[in-house]
Design a protein around this motif. Structure first.
Motif, PDB file in Angstrom:
ATOM      1  N   SER A 204      -4.557   5.142  -2.898  1.00 25.89           N
ATOM      2  CA  SER A 204      -5.595   4.455  -2.143  1.00 25.89           C
ATOM      3  C   SER A 204      -5.805   3.013  -2.576  1.00 25.89           C
ATOM      4  O   SER A 204      -6.587   2.303  -1.964  1.00 25.89           O
ATOM      5  CB  SER A 204      -6.916   5.209  -2.286  1.00 25.89           C
ATOM      6  OG  SER A 204      -7.307   5.242  -3.644  1.00 25.89           O
ATOM      7  N   ASN A 205      -5.120   2.588  -3.613  1.00 27.20           N
ATOM      8  CA  ASN A 205      -5.323   1.229  -4.106  1.00 27.20           C
ATOM      9  C   ASN A 205      -4.136   0.350  -3.764  1.00 27.20           C
ATOM     10  O   ASN A 205      -3.024   0.656  -4.137  1.00 27.20           O
ATOM     11  CB  ASN A 205      -5.525   1.237  -5.617  1.00 27.20           C
ATOM     12  CG  ASN A 205      -6.766   1.989  -6.022  1.00 27.20           C
ATOM     13  OD1 ASN A 205      -7.804   1.829  -5.410  1.00 27.20           O
ATOM     14  ND2 ASN A 205      -6.649   2.820  -7.035  1.00 27.20           N
ATOM     15  N   PRO A 206      -4.355  -0.749  -3.074  1.00 24.01           N
ATOM     16  CA  PRO A 206      -3.248  -1.659  -2.773  1.00 24.01           C
ATOM     17  C   PRO A 206      -2.869  -2.496  -3.995  1.00 24.01           C
ATOM     18  O   PRO A 206      -3.635  -2.615  -4.951  1.00 24.01           O
ATOM     19  CB  PRO A 206      -3.818  -2.545  -1.662  1.00 24.01           C
ATOM     20  CG  PRO A 206      -5.288  -2.528  -1.893  1.00 24.01           C
ATOM     21  CD  PRO A 206      -5.611  -1.181  -2.472  1.00 24.01           C
TER      22      PRO A 206
ATOM     23  N   TYR B  99       0.864  -1.175   0.000  1.00 21.70           N
ATOM     24  CA  TYR B  99       0.000   0.000   0.000  1.00 21.70           C
ATOM     25  C   TYR B  99       0.903   1.228   0.000  1.00 21.70           C
ATOM     26  O   TYR B  99       1.615   1.475   0.959  1.00 21.70           O
ATOM     27  CB  TYR B  99      -0.838   0.006   1.285  1.00 21.70           C
ATOM     28  CG  TYR B  99      -2.286   0.296   1.109  1.00 21.70           C
ATOM     29  CD1 TYR B  99      -3.250  -0.587   1.592  1.00 21.70           C
ATOM     30  CD2 TYR B  99      -2.721   1.468   0.503  1.00 21.70           C
ATOM     31  CE1 TYR B  99      -4.593  -0.331   1.457  1.00 21.70           C
ATOM     32  CE2 TYR B  99      -4.067   1.730   0.351  1.00 21.70           C
ATOM     33  CZ  TYR B  99      -5.002   0.833   0.833  1.00 21.70           C
ATOM     34  OH  TYR B  99      -6.331   1.081   0.693  1.00 21.70           O
TER      35      TYR B  99
ATOM     36  N   VAL C 124      -1.386  -1.671   9.625  1.00 22.75           N
ATOM     37  CA  VAL C 124      -1.856  -2.283   8.393  1.00 22.75           C
ATOM     38  C   VAL C 124      -2.349  -3.676   8.739  1.00 22.75           C
ATOM     39  O   VAL C 124      -1.862  -4.296   9.686  1.00 22.75           O
ATOM     40  CB  VAL C 124      -0.762  -2.371   7.305  1.00 22.75           C
ATOM     41  CG1 VAL C 124      -0.421  -0.997   6.781  1.00 22.75           C
ATOM     42  CG2 VAL C 124       0.476  -3.093   7.815  1.00 22.75           C
TER      43      VAL C 124
ATOM     44  N   SER D 196      -5.272  -3.509   4.100  1.00 18.49           N
ATOM     45  CA  SER D 196      -5.800  -2.191   4.425  1.00 18.49           C
ATOM     46  C   SER D 196      -4.816  -1.493   5.345  1.00 18.49           C
ATOM     47  O   SER D 196      -3.970  -2.138   5.980  1.00 18.49           O
ATOM     48  CB  SER D 196      -7.173  -2.316   5.095  1.00 18.49           C
ATOM     49  OG  SER D 196      -7.083  -3.069   6.285  1.00 18.49           O
ATOM     50  N   ARG D 197      -4.909  -0.188   5.381  1.00 17.78           N
ATOM     51  CA  ARG D 197      -4.059   0.581   6.285  1.00 17.78           C
ATOM     52  C   ARG D 197      -4.876   1.632   6.995  1.00 17.78           C
ATOM     53  O   ARG D 197      -5.822   2.190   6.415  1.00 17.78           O
ATOM     54  CB  ARG D 197      -2.861   1.206   5.559  1.00 17.78           C
ATOM     55  CG  ARG D 197      -3.151   2.303   4.584  1.00 17.78           C
ATOM     56  CD  ARG D 197      -1.848   2.800   3.937  1.00 17.78           C
ATOM     57  NE  ARG D 197      -1.001   3.494   4.879  1.00 17.78           N
ATOM     58  CZ  ARG D 197       0.302   3.751   4.668  1.00 17.78           C
ATOM     59  NH1 ARG D 197       0.875   3.332   3.554  1.00 17.78           N
ATOM     60  NH2 ARG D 197       1.013   4.398   5.563  1.00 17.78           N
TER      61      ARG D 197
END
Length: 126
Positions: free
Chosen positions: A56-58, A51, A79, A71-72
């Motif tokens: 905003s996109n992993p 990330y 994370v 997610s973070r």
């Protein structure tokens, strides 16, 4: 002193789920790219997900796409890696990593990350 502490590993049956967390301290978390790598017995460490701090996109490795979600939370300096439909081949030690300076093309490279956690074991039994 930067510290990355992973948690949430364990033993799970194939098809099950686990949620890994990584708590970061000693760094300006929002300015760091964060990633998960894993290393299976007898194999090299490989990229799992990352990330970027401003994106905003992993990014995911192909073997985990559709099953893992990263997610973070910049407010909590954490994370997470939600792992669903786990398979035998997901058995590995999972590492959290942080990079202060990185470009998109480097996200999958271990050498781009300067800080690493101690790892957490994930074992999937069939």
């Amino acid at each position: 002193q930067v510290q990355l502490v992973e948690s949430g590993g364990g033993l799970v049956q194939a098809g099950g789920s686990l949620r890994l967390s990584c708590a970061a301290s000693g760094l300006t978390f929002a300015r760091y790219a964060m990633a998960w790598f894993r290393q299976a017995p007898g194999k090299e460490r490989e990229f799992v997900a990352a990330y970027k701090m401003w994106n905003s996109n992993p990014y995911y490795a192909d073997p985990v796409k559709g099953r893992f979600t990263m997610s973070r939370d910049n407010a909590k300096n954490t994370v997470t890696l939600q792992m669903n439909n786990l398979k035998d081949e997901d058995t590995a030690v999972y590492y959290c990593a942080a990079a202060g300076r990185i470009i998109t093309s480097q996200l999958r490279a271990q050498s781009a990350y300067e800080h690493w956690g101690q790892g957490t074991q994930v074992t999937v039994s069939s």
